[in-house]
Design a protein around this motif. Structure first.
Motif, PDB file in Angstrom:
ATOM      1  N   ARG B  49       0.829  -1.208   0.000  1.00 27.74           N
ATOM      2  CA  ARG B  49       0.000   0.000   0.000  1.00 27.74           C
ATOM      3  C   ARG B  49       0.868   1.265   0.000  1.00 27.74           C
ATOM      4  NH1 ARG B  49      -2.494   3.553  -0.765  1.00 27.74           N
ATOM      5  NH2 ARG B  49      -4.455   4.373   0.044  1.00 27.74           N
ATOM      6  N   LEU B  50       2.142   1.103   0.398  1.00 27.30           N
ATOM      7  CA  LEU B  50       3.011   2.273   0.516  1.00 27.30           C
ATOM      8  C   LEU B  50       3.399   2.813  -0.858  1.00 27.30           C
ATOM      9  CD1 LEU B  50       5.639   1.632   3.324  1.00 27.30           C
ATOM     10  CD2 LEU B  50       3.891   3.382   3.242  1.00 27.30           C
ATOM     11  N   ASP B  51       2.989   4.006  -1.144  1.00 23.59           N
ATOM     12  CA  ASP B  51       3.486   4.666  -2.354  1.00 23.59           C
ATOM     13  C   ASP B  51       3.448   6.168  -2.135  1.00 23.59           C
ATOM     14  OD1 ASP B  51       0.845   5.279  -2.478  1.00 23.59           O
ATOM     15  OD2 ASP B  51       0.391   3.890  -4.107  1.00 23.59           O
ATOM     16  N   PHE B  52       3.842   6.884  -3.127  1.00 19.13           N
ATOM     17  CA  PHE B  52       3.928   8.327  -2.993  1.00 19.13           C
ATOM     18  C   PHE B  52       2.566   8.943  -2.682  1.00 19.13           C
ATOM     19  CE2 PHE B  52       4.376  12.664  -4.747  1.00 19.13           C
ATOM     20  CZ  PHE B  52       5.402  13.084  -3.922  1.00 19.13           C
ATOM     21  N   ASP B  53       1.527   8.408  -3.354  1.00 22.78           N
ATOM     22  CA  ASP B  53       0.172   8.929  -3.132  1.00 22.78           C
ATOM     23  C   ASP B  53      -0.267   8.771  -1.691  1.00 22.78           C
ATOM     24  OD1 ASP B  53      -0.098   9.777  -5.640  1.00 22.78           O
ATOM     25  OD2 ASP B  53      -1.398   8.152  -6.348  1.00 22.78           O
ATOM     26  N   PHE B  54       0.127   7.622  -1.107  1.00 19.47           N
ATOM     27  CA  PHE B  54      -0.272   7.369   0.282  1.00 19.47           C
ATOM     28  C   PHE B  54       0.306   8.447   1.196  1.00 19.47           C
ATOM     29  CE2 PHE B  54       0.260   5.047   4.375  1.00 19.47           C
ATOM     30  CZ  PHE B  54      -1.076   4.796   4.611  1.00 19.47           C
ATOM     31  N   LEU B  55       1.495   8.894   0.883  1.00 20.41           N
ATOM     32  CA  LEU B  55       2.154   9.898   1.716  1.00 20.41           C
ATOM     33  C   LEU B  55       1.640  11.310   1.455  1.00 20.41           C
ATOM     34  CD1 LEU B  55       5.864   8.654   1.526  1.00 20.41           C
ATOM     35  CD2 LEU B  55       4.235   8.310   3.378  1.00 20.41           C
ATOM     36  N   THR B  56       1.012  11.518   0.286  1.00 23.16           N
ATOM     37  CA  THR B  56       0.624  12.893  -0.069  1.00 23.16           C
ATOM     38  C   THR B  56      -0.891  13.089  -0.147  1.00 23.16           C
ATOM     39  OG1 THR B  56       0.879  12.315  -2.385  1.00 23.16           O
ATOM     40  CG2 THR B  56       2.742  13.395  -1.332  1.00 23.16           C
ATOM     41  N   HIS B  57      -1.637  12.083   0.251  1.00 17.60           N
ATOM     42  CA  HIS B  57      -3.094  12.254   0.264  1.00 17.60           C
ATOM     43  C   HIS B  57      -3.609  12.462   1.678  1.00 17.60           C
ATOM     44  CE1 HIS B  57      -4.430  10.518  -3.874  1.00 17.60           C
ATOM     45  NE2 HIS B  57      -3.616  11.545  -3.980  1.00 17.60           N
ATOM     46  N   PHE B  58      -4.674  13.273   1.742  1.00 19.76           N
ATOM     47  CA  PHE B  58      -5.355  13.438   3.025  1.00 19.76           C
ATOM     48  C   PHE B  58      -6.232  12.225   3.275  1.00 19.76           C
ATOM     49  CE2 PHE B  58      -4.389  17.891   1.994  1.00 19.76           C
ATOM     50  CZ  PHE B  58      -3.714  18.203   3.144  1.00 19.76           C
ATOM     51  N   PRO B  59      -6.673  12.029   4.528  1.00 17.61           N
ATOM     52  CA  PRO B  59      -7.572  10.899   4.783  1.00 17.61           C
ATOM     53  C   PRO B  59      -8.880  11.047   3.999  1.00 17.61           C
ATOM     54  CG  PRO B  59      -7.296  12.276   6.743  1.00 17.61           C
ATOM     55  CD  PRO B  59      -6.310  12.742   5.739  1.00 17.61           C
ATOM     56  N   SER B  60      -9.515   9.915   3.742  1.00 18.78           N
ATOM     57  CA  SER B  60     -10.727   9.930   2.945  1.00 18.78           C
ATOM     58  C   SER B  60     -11.663   8.843   3.435  1.00 18.78           C
ATOM     59  CB  SER B  60     -10.363   9.705   1.467  1.00 18.78           C
ATOM     60  OG  SER B  60     -11.468   9.188   0.767  1.00 18.78           O
ATOM     61  N   ARG B  61     -12.940   8.940   3.015  1.00 19.79           N
ATOM     62  CA  ARG B  61     -13.873   7.887   3.405  1.00 19.79           C
ATOM     63  C   ARG B  61     -13.569   6.603   2.663  1.00 19.79           C
ATOM     64  NH1 ARG B  61     -18.926   8.973   1.679  1.00 19.79           N
ATOM     65  NH2 ARG B  61     -18.168  10.837   0.618  1.00 19.79           N
ATOM     66  N   ARG B  62     -12.991   6.758   1.464  1.00 24.79           N
ATOM     67  CA  ARG B  62     -12.669   5.562   0.681  1.00 24.79           C
ATOM     68  C   ARG B  62     -11.216   5.162   0.949  1.00 24.79           C
ATOM     69  NH1 ARG B  62     -14.420   7.531  -4.983  1.00 24.79           N
ATOM     70  NH2 ARG B  62     -14.230   9.498  -3.860  1.00 24.79           N
ATOM     71  N   PRO B  63     -11.020   3.962   1.466  1.00 20.36           N
ATOM     72  CA  PRO B  63      -9.675   3.565   1.922  1.00 20.36           C
ATOM     73  C   PRO B  63      -8.628   3.661   0.827  1.00 20.36           C
ATOM     74  CG  PRO B  63     -11.215   1.688   1.945  1.00 20.36           C
ATOM     75  CD  PRO B  63     -12.029   2.909   1.713  1.00 20.36           C
ATOM     76  N   GLU B  64      -8.955   3.357  -0.381  1.00 19.36           N
ATOM     77  CA  GLU B  64      -7.929   3.327  -1.436  1.00 19.36           C
ATOM     78  C   GLU B  64      -7.489   4.737  -1.826  1.00 19.36           C
ATOM     79  OE1 GLU B  64     -12.002   2.990  -3.232  1.00 19.36           O
ATOM     80  OE2 GLU B  64     -10.890   2.093  -1.591  1.00 19.36           O
ATOM     81  N   ARG B  65      -8.278   5.759  -1.442  1.00 23.19           N
ATOM     82  CA  ARG B  65      -7.867   7.127  -1.748  1.00 23.19           C
ATOM     83  C   ARG B  65      -7.275   7.831  -0.524  1.00 23.19           C
ATOM     84  NH1 ARG B  65     -11.723  10.924  -4.744  1.00 23.19           N
ATOM     85  NH2 ARG B  65      -9.897  12.185  -4.201  1.00 23.19           N
TER      86      ARG B  65
END
Lengths: 269, 304
Positions: B49-65
């Motif tokens: 699950r670790l990628d750049f997006d994971f580090l630069t996205h805010f929390p969301s209701r949808r786990p994949e985002r």
């Protein structure tokens, strides 16, 4: 710095007679808490001479030495009575600055204790804390001090190296250089050769014979041969009392006190 | 007769030695195996699950985002703030207690208190922070309040480890300095503190890395579990090139984000939690690594 002091000393007529005496110790009593470490010490320590302090362990030799530059004050429960007159003034007087005392009366310790810094910074430290920053002045004094301590030739190419990498004997001579850098008038040495080997000891004794021409030296030693070799006068301490103080030749050949004789001939100690 | 007795005792002692070393080995292995199992489990769940997006996205209701942007930035803020407050205060307090304070009943009392404070549960500090910083000082649920709370939490540890380190500086160094005419402060500033500094830093870093794993006190003072913005950037493009407005912004930190995700039913959030744990572990390991390096270097460099 130094010329001012000599002038002050000779200009003061009341102390003209004392100009050959570095320390005039009067009725000195020292206590650590309840325990009395020194009892009624009265002695005149001559200038420009090596004074050896001998005696068995725990007799108060080191305590006495540390009284001469007020190093004992760092210990808790330390208390002192009496006077130690240096340059016409009791160094324990309230208006005497202890920092001034320690700058004029340098000290070298039993175990070589260089700072964990470079050779250069070790020698320069005493000057830096006085606020001296000029590089060429520091360079000058560092070189002079290392030369006076007879270690310049061994370290001149590695002044930036850590002092702790030197051998024990070199470290001790570095400590002497460090003490000389602040231009003291007196050098106190607390068993300076007890932690180093015989050859290094020989070099330090040789150095002391040289230094005594310009400094007053007071040295605690466990080694009686050393006292006989380098000192001009010797003080024998026993159980906190000064038993005898005289010229070294007299102490070792014709002591005036039975207890001194017993110690020197090795009957105890 | 006596000889045989001695032989038997020796045999018995040898056997006992072997037994104990075996016992020690198995206990150690158990500890390491459990830790490894935990690590492997977390890595299997979260590493993909670790990628750049994971580090630069805010929390969301949808786990994949969802990501941990706000959480790790918050953790960074809190770490810097905690260090900036706990370190100078802790070192100053330790220096005072070790070098200046007279030994009497008052310093004994302070000493016992500090040792006790180091063992107080962290949630109690949360309550203290809530009472003093959030309510009384009216700092609300800000980064400042969080940092101050964690600084209080680690302060006793920083003081204790700093004192320990100051105590290891040999008295011969102090004496050498005094004998050259140095004042007490000059001696402390030029000799004692530099010699003790690697040890002090090691203790402080370990304490702060512990603080970064704390959840309870920050939840108590009301840190958010859902943050979709960053605190104001402290580095500005105009003079004076920095501002501290961000201190008053609400925040979240990694452990809270993890706690929040773990408590959700969806599988996707469990994976996110595992990935966030890896990030938190990474930060902790790096900090501990720095501490180990500092200690190692100081041991090599200085020998009295």
């Amino acid at each position: 710095m130094t010329p001012d002091k000599t002038k002050a000393l000779s200009a003061d007529p009341t102390h003209a007679m004392e100009k050959d005496i570095a320390f005039k110790v009067e009725d000195l009593n020292v206590y650590y808490g309840e325990k009395q470490a020194l009892k009624k010490i009265k002695v005149d320590i001559p200038t420009h001479s090596v004074t050896a302090i001998i005696g068995p362990s725990g007799c108060g030799k080191s305590t006495f030495l540390r009284c001469l530059n007020r190093m004992n004050e760092l210990l808790p429960n330390f208390r002192i009575e009496g006077e130690i007159i240096f340059d016409g003034q009791n160094i324990y007087d309230k208006n005497v600055d202890v920092i001034d005392v320690r700058q004029r009366i340098g000290m070298v310790f039993q175990k070589p204790n260089p700072f964990p810094k470079s050779i250069y910074e070790n020698v320069a430290y005493g000057l830096r804390i006085q606020g001296i920053k000029k590089r060429d002045l520091l360079d000058n004094i560092v070189e002079m001090s290392l030369k006076k301590a007879a270690i310049w030739d061994e370290v001149k190419d590695r002044l930036a190296h850590p002092a702790l990498a030197l051998s024990g004997g070199q470290q001790q001579r570095l400590c002497i250089a460090r003490a000389l850098a602040v231009e003291p008038e007196v050098l106190l040495l607390d068993e300076p050769t007890s932690a180093i080997d015989p050859i290094a000891t020989g070099r330090i004794e040789e150095l002391l014979r040289e230094l005594v021409k310009s400094y007053t030296i007071v040295m605690v030693t466990h080694n009686m041969q050393q006292a006989a070799r380098v000192s001009g006068s010797t003080a024998y301490f026993l159980l906190g009392e000064l038993i005898e103080f005289d010229e070294t030749s007299k102490i070792f050949t014709n002591p005036g006190d039975r207890r001194t004789e017993d110690y020197i001939t090795g009957r105890f100690g | 007769m006596q000889n045989r007795q001695a032989m038997r005792t020796r045999k018995w002692n040898q056997w006992r030695d072997r037994l104990f070393s075996l016992l020690g080995l198995s206990v150690t292995t158990l500890g390491v195996v459990v830790l490894l199992a935990l690590l492997v489990d977390v890595f299997m769940d979260g590493f993909a699950r670790l990628d750049f997006d994971f580090l630069t996205h805010f929390p969301s209701r949808r786990p994949e985002r969802a990501g941990i942007y706000a959480a790790w930035v918050g953790t960074l803020w809190i770490a810097v703030l905690t260090a900036a407050m706990a370190f100078p205060i802790g070192v100053a307090a330790a220096t005072y207690l070790e070098e200046y304070a007279r030994k009497n009943w008052l310093t004994d009392l302070i000493e016992i208190n500090i040792a006790n404070l180091a063992g107080v549960p962290s949630i109690i500090y949360g309550l203290l922070g809530l009472g003093i910083f959030v309510r009384w000082m009216d700092l609300e649920r800000s980064i400042l309040a969080g940092g101050m709370t964690l600084a209080l939490l680690v302060l006793p540890i920083v003081i204790l480890s700093s004192r320990e380190s100051l105590r290891t500086v040999p008295s011969s160094i102090r004496e050498a300095s005094y004998a050259l005419g140095a004042s007490k402060w000059q001696t402390i500033r030029n000799q004692v503190l530099p010699a003790a500094m690697p040890g002090i830093l090691t203790g402080a870093i370990l304490a702060i890395s512990r603080a970064l794993g704390e959840t309870a006190p920050l939840i108590t003072i009301g840190a958010l579990t859902y943050v979709a913005f960053l605190p104001k950037n402290p580095i500005g493009s105009e003079f004076p090139f920095f501002n501290l407005d961000g201190l008053m912004d609400p925040f979240s930190v990694l452990p809270i984000q993890i706690f929040n995700w773990v408590s959700r039913p969806q599988k996707g959030f469990a994976i996110n939690a595992a990935a966030a744990i890896i990030v938190l572990l990474f930060i902790t390991f790096v900090m501990n690594g720095i501490a180990v390096y500092l200690r190692h270097r100081s041991q090599k460099k200085v020998r009295w």
